[in-house]
Write an enzyme that holds these catalytic residues in place. Sequence first.
Site: not given
Ligand SMILES: NC(=O)c1ccc[n+]([C@@H]2O[C@H](COP(=O)([O-])OP(=O)(O)OC[C@H]3O[C@@H](n4cnc5c(N)ncnc54)[C@H](OP(=O)(O)O)[C@@H]3O)[C@@H](O)[C@H]2O)c1
Length: 395
Positions: A76, A78-82, A205, A231
């Site tokens: 995951g 392509n965006t965000g934290i990853g 989380s 979640y």
């Molecule tokens: N943001 C926060 O405040 C926060 C807080 C606590 C924990 N987290 C955790 O941090 C991690 C990263 O989240 P983020 O905030 O960076 O969110 P994000 O920007 O929504 O990124 C999530 C990534 O996961 C991918 N993904 C979703 N469903 C998938 C699937 N079925 N197969 C493969 N990839 C998939 C998304 O791909 P698409 O773009 O194609 O959907 C995207 O690349 C998550 O595990 C989240 O639970 C985040």
Amino acid sequence: MSEAVTPTTTTPTVFDPTAEAAEKALCFRGIWAWLVLILLIGLAVFAVMWLLRKFIQGPVYRKKNRIDGKVVIVTGCNTGIGKETVLELARRGAKIYMACRDPARCEAARIEIIDRTQNQQLFNRSLDLGSLESVRNFVARFKAEETRLDLLVNNAGIMACPRSLTADGYEQQFGVNHLGHFLLTNLLLDRLKQASPSRIVVVSSAAHLFGRINREDLMSERKYGKFFGAYSQSKLANILFTLKLSKLLQGSGVTVNCCHPGVVRTELNRHFVAPGWVKSCIQTLALYFMKSPQAGAQTSLRLALDPSLEGSSGDYYSDSMRFPLVPWARNMETADWLWRESEKLVGLPPIEPQNGGVQQNGNVTGNGTRPVAGGAGGGGGGESIETVVVDRTSS
Ligand SMILES: NC(=O)c1ccc[n+]([C@@H]2O[C@H](COP(=O)([O-])OP(=O)(O)OC[C@H]3O[C@@H](n4cnc5c(N)ncnc54)[C@H](OP(=O)(O)O)[C@@H]3O)[C@@H](O)[C@H]2O)c1
């Protein structure tokens, strides 16, 4: 007798130039005093806001160590934290397999990161964690390309979506956040052991604090809570998975730790439903009160990179610091149950034989190369033996 009225006498105002000048000077000083006071208050507010923002963004991983040529998978990204995690790992010379569900978005991110880092060793690979078959296909391709894996970052996630099912019929959040990563990690253990010392980073989380593993209704069929139910449960599952895996991997040279990245401004809230103006307000506030994706990646980066964490395993981090877990997040009986249940759900043979003779000197032992095909939700039909076999022998 009438009283005599004494006439009131008004003294004529005498123009006193000295008094006038003194008064003007006082006025003048008064304005400046106010201006200085306002300026000082402004500076104090600015300093507090700056410090608060620094605090919100959290610590930055500043060690300069490089990981040239190390083989990495980030899910995951392509965006965000990853994406930010990949950017920093690419700067440090890693060879990275970007595991994303949308190839077009993955390619855009990959090209951007190559442009910014000049690291050409970035690869776009398809992985949909909501499909066990996709996980197996991803692993099969990876294993055909690489004999070792130095770092696996289980980052992908979805949050608070309306109830839906994965390709294998499991509740989406539990399926993607936990089961998909559970299968992925298990299938990659042999490559991780091959690269020992190697690491697994699990992005969980703080929402796990609200979570419970609902043994009677794991797939939230009877009652579905988007955030506090499904979640939170999936993020608690991430932590229990980390604890159990760290025990199984003791002595193997593969470590596994998990983290809360902070409250980060990403696309994770894409399923949040609210009127447009509420969303705009939140987005504006988020600019200040939430971490940037770059700041959100720092804890994962520390777990992935910090040489001082070599050998440390089974811990939970937030803001790059180790935190103790609440009792229900370190309940090993629940972790054992969840592990066994997850094995059944993804169609893996039990890593621990039911007769209990499981571990020798803490190393993972098991049933070698038993084919996984045929288990519930296995999705293994028609795959080559390479894709469906888990080599769980200790190495
Ligand atoms: N943001 C926060 O405040 C926060 C807080 C606590 C924990 N987290 C955790 O941090 C991690 C990263 O989240 P983020 O905030 O960076 O969110 P994000 O920007 O929504 O990124 C999530 C990534 O996961 C991918 N993904 C979703 N469903 C998938 C699937 N079925 N197969 C493969 N990839 C998939 C998304 O791909 P698409 O773009 O194609 O959907 C995207 O690349 C998550 O595990 C989240 O639970 C985040």
